[in-house]
Design an enzyme around this catalytic site. Structure first.
Site, PDB file in Angstrom:
ATOM      1  N   GLU A 166       0.806  -1.229   0.000  1.00 32.73           N
ATOM      2  CA  GLU A 166       0.000   0.000   0.000  1.00 32.73           C
ATOM      3  C   GLU A 166       0.834   1.271   0.000  1.00 32.73           C
ATOM      4  OE1 GLU A 166      -2.883  -0.139   3.138  1.00 32.73           O
ATOM      5  OE2 GLU A 166      -4.004  -1.736   2.180  1.00 32.73           O
ATOM      6  N   GLU A 362      -5.482  -8.672   0.968  1.00 29.91           N
ATOM      7  CA  GLU A 362      -6.136  -8.377   2.248  1.00 29.91           C
ATOM      8  C   GLU A 362      -7.607  -8.108   1.994  1.00 29.91           C
ATOM      9  OE1 GLU A 362      -4.508  -5.060   4.502  1.00 29.91           O
ATOM     10  OE2 GLU A 362      -2.470  -5.795   4.190  1.00 29.91           O
TER      11      GLU A 362
HETATM   12  C1  PNW Z   1      -4.483  -1.780   5.463  1.00 26.33           C
HETATM   13  N1  PNW Z   1      -8.109   3.480   4.062  1.00 26.33           N
HETATM   14  O1  PNW Z   1      -4.498  -0.404   5.720  1.00 26.33           O
HETATM   15  C2  PNW Z   1      -3.120  -2.299   5.922  1.00 26.33           C
HETATM   16  O2  PNW Z   1      -2.402  -2.966   4.911  1.00 26.33           O
HETATM   17  C3  PNW Z   1      -3.151  -3.098   7.172  1.00 26.33           C
HETATM   18  O3  PNW Z   1      -1.879  -3.077   7.786  1.00 26.33           O
HETATM   19  C4  PNW Z   1      -4.242  -2.587   8.072  1.00 26.33           C
HETATM   20  O4  PNW Z   1      -4.218  -3.190   9.345  1.00 26.33           O
HETATM   21  C5  PNW Z   1      -5.552  -2.862   7.368  1.00 26.33           C
HETATM   22  O5  PNW Z   1      -5.585  -2.356   6.062  1.00 26.33           O
HETATM   23  C6  PNW Z   1      -6.774  -2.333   8.119  1.00 26.33           C
HETATM   24  O6  PNW Z   1      -6.743  -0.939   8.219  1.00 26.33           O
HETATM   25  C7  PNW Z   1      -5.447   0.488   5.292  1.00 26.33           C
HETATM   26  O7  PNW Z   1      -7.977   4.644   4.530  1.00 26.33           O
HETATM   27  C8  PNW Z   1      -5.339   1.787   5.766  1.00 26.33           C
HETATM   28  O8  PNW Z   1      -9.037   3.212   3.262  1.00 26.33           O
HETATM   29  C9  PNW Z   1      -6.202   2.772   5.357  1.00 26.33           C
HETATM   30  C10 PNW Z   1      -7.209   2.469   4.462  1.00 26.33           C
HETATM   31  C11 PNW Z   1      -7.342   1.161   3.985  1.00 26.33           C
HETATM   32  C12 PNW Z   1      -6.458   0.186   4.401  1.00 26.33           C
END
Ligand code: PNW
Length: 456
Positions: A166, A362
């Site tokens: 990401e 994920e």
């Molecule tokens: C992902 N958004 O993060 C990460 O890869 C993980 O480490 C994390 O624990 C998981 O999703 C849950 O949050 C994200 O703002 C962070 O849409 C932000 C977003 C999406 C995924």
């Protein structure tokens, strides 16, 4: 109707080093930017840090057993750069490598295939101090050198590699102006151009990293990028709305400047026009470095946006989520199951990569889980969420899109970045005071889906 998957479909689950390992000072590990960031007042909810997390570093044998109990064949985890190269570059810390050695051997002994992410946000603090981490092009070269060290050490047993997790999150949320909540290092740069420069450097790291992995691997391996591009979904699937969703796909989120260059070798022209003089500097040769042949693309999907054709200057409109729209326990976690299907379809169509295998690296949700008196967690909301997204995966498969597998986020509750331990994404409940692992109802449900190779 039964919702069966092809026999080759890969069922997995995922974690990341800083979110579960703890043991931040063990065996020569030096601080990461997340150690520094989370210990500053007001950065993480309730002042939580990853210092102990799920203590996976000491309990990895129990966690491998948990995976075996789940009946899973694929496990995605990340390696912590500051365990391997505590100063970011230079001296290799063999004690840090030894941990992953044992983890990989333990997984293989249970018949579980390791899928290794080389970078899931915990970059060495030393590189932040030296040159401002992703603000510098040097970071890309140091990442590739780190990748070489890890692949040389584990590549005799690991054949599934992912470069970066990401790019949007650790660059745009880490350096963006006025991001709330911010991500480490939480350094606000002075312009949007400077923010885009950090993600450009991360793309270079991905490109150089791919080359380094292939050069260092002693056997044929698969290399992928893990991206959370934002899926645009036509509200009703008319040709006009589908075209509108394709147009919008270029400029929503950071798609045009991350997944477009990574897969096509070009920033989206529509994004560049929007950015104007705020576009990043792109040196000659950069785009060729960035667009590496990939064996697959990892797609992290949690939510998406609905689009429809409209008589606006851009020809479409994005529908805002009304108050009361179903959402799980994060402000951005609107339930949009079609984003999984449409994300896969956009890779084939809008990004013009019909042969590119995609796997869901994920998918999952945070829910307000509670332990009952009988020490059970009845997380029906999570099961409902996951079932809907798996139905979207099934649709992609039956329509012939090359969706190869699905990694559920996450094996266990963990340090949810700026939300600390307050948000639980696991199918296993962690009782943090005792570190007890308690499989939730969703764990048993997912186990049955895996065993039956279908959605139950
Ligand atoms: C992902 N958004 O993060 C990460 O890869 C993980 O480490 C994390 O624990 C998981 O999703 C849950 O949050 C994200 O703002 C962070 O849409 C932000 C977003 C999406 C995924």
């Amino acid at each position: 109707m039964t919702y069966s998957f092809p026999p080759t479909f890969q069922w997995g689950t995922a974690t990341a080093a800083y979110q579960i390992e703890g043991a931040i000072q063990a065996d020569g590990r030096a601080p990461s930017v997340w150690d520094t960031f989370s210990t500053q007042a007001g950065t993480v909810l309730n002042g939580d840090t990853g210092a102990i997390a799920c203590d996976h570093y000491h309990r990895y044998r129990d966690d491998i057993q948990l995976l075996a109990d789940l009946g899973i064949q694929h496990y995605r985890f990340s390696v912590a750069w500051p365990r391997i190269l505590p100063q970011g570059s230079g001296a290799v810390n063999s004690a840090g490598l030894a941990f992953y050695d044992k983890l990989v051997d333990g997984l293989l002994a249970q018949g579980i295939t390791p899928h290794v992410t080389l970078f899931h946000w915990d970059s060495p603090q030393a590189l932040e101090d030296r040159y401002g981490s992703w603000r510098s092009r040097e970071m890309a070269k140091d990442f590739a050198d780190y990748a070489t060290v890890v692949v040389k050490a584990l590549g005799d047993r690991v054949t599934h590699w992912m470069t970066l997790n990401e790019i949007f999150c650790f660059t745009h949320l880490g350096y963006g102006v006025n991001q709330i909540p911010p991500h480490a290092p939480g350094t606000v740069v002075s312009s949007l151009k400077d923010v885009w420069q950090t993600s450009h450097h991360a793309l270079l790291a991905h490109g150089l990293g791919c080359q380094a992995i292939r050069a260092a691997s002693p056997q044929t391996c698969t290399v992928s990028l893990v991206d959370n591009f934002l899926a645009t979904i036509p509200t009703v699937e008319t040709p006009e709305n589908i075209a509108a969703a394709q147009t919008a796909f270029h400029t929503v989120g950071t798609n045009g400047g991350i997944i477009f260059p990574a897969l096509t070798g070009e920033y989206s022209p529509a994004l560049l026009e929007q950015l104007g003089d705020q576009a990043p500097d792109i040196a000659p040769g950069d785009l060729d470095t960035i667009r590496q042949p990939l064996d697959a693309l990892g797609f992290n999907v949690y939510s998406g946006v609905y689009v429809r054709a409209a008589e606006t200057p851009l020809g479409y409109e994005i529908l805002p989520f009304p108050k009361g729209y179903p959402r799980l326990h994060m402000p951005w976690l609107h339930v949009v199951p079609e984003s999984l299907y449409w994300g896969v379809r956009h890779v084939s169509t809008t990004l013009n990569q019909p042969q590119m295998p995609v796997f869901i690296s994920e998918n999952g949700c945070a829910a307000q889980d509670e332990l009952t008196q009988q020490s059970e967690v009845l997380d029906l909301d999570r099961i409902h969420y996951l079932r809907q997204y798996l139905h979207a995966a099934h649709r992609a498969v039956v329509e012939g899109y090359p969706l190869q597998g699905y990694f559920l986020w996450s094996l266990m509750d963990n340090f949810e970045w700026a939300y600390g331990y307050d948000r639980r994404f696991g199918i296993t409940y962690i009782d943090y005071p005792t570190q007890q692992r308690i499989p939730k109802a969703s764990f048993y449900w997912y186990k049955q889906c895996i065993a039956a190779n279908q959605i139950l």
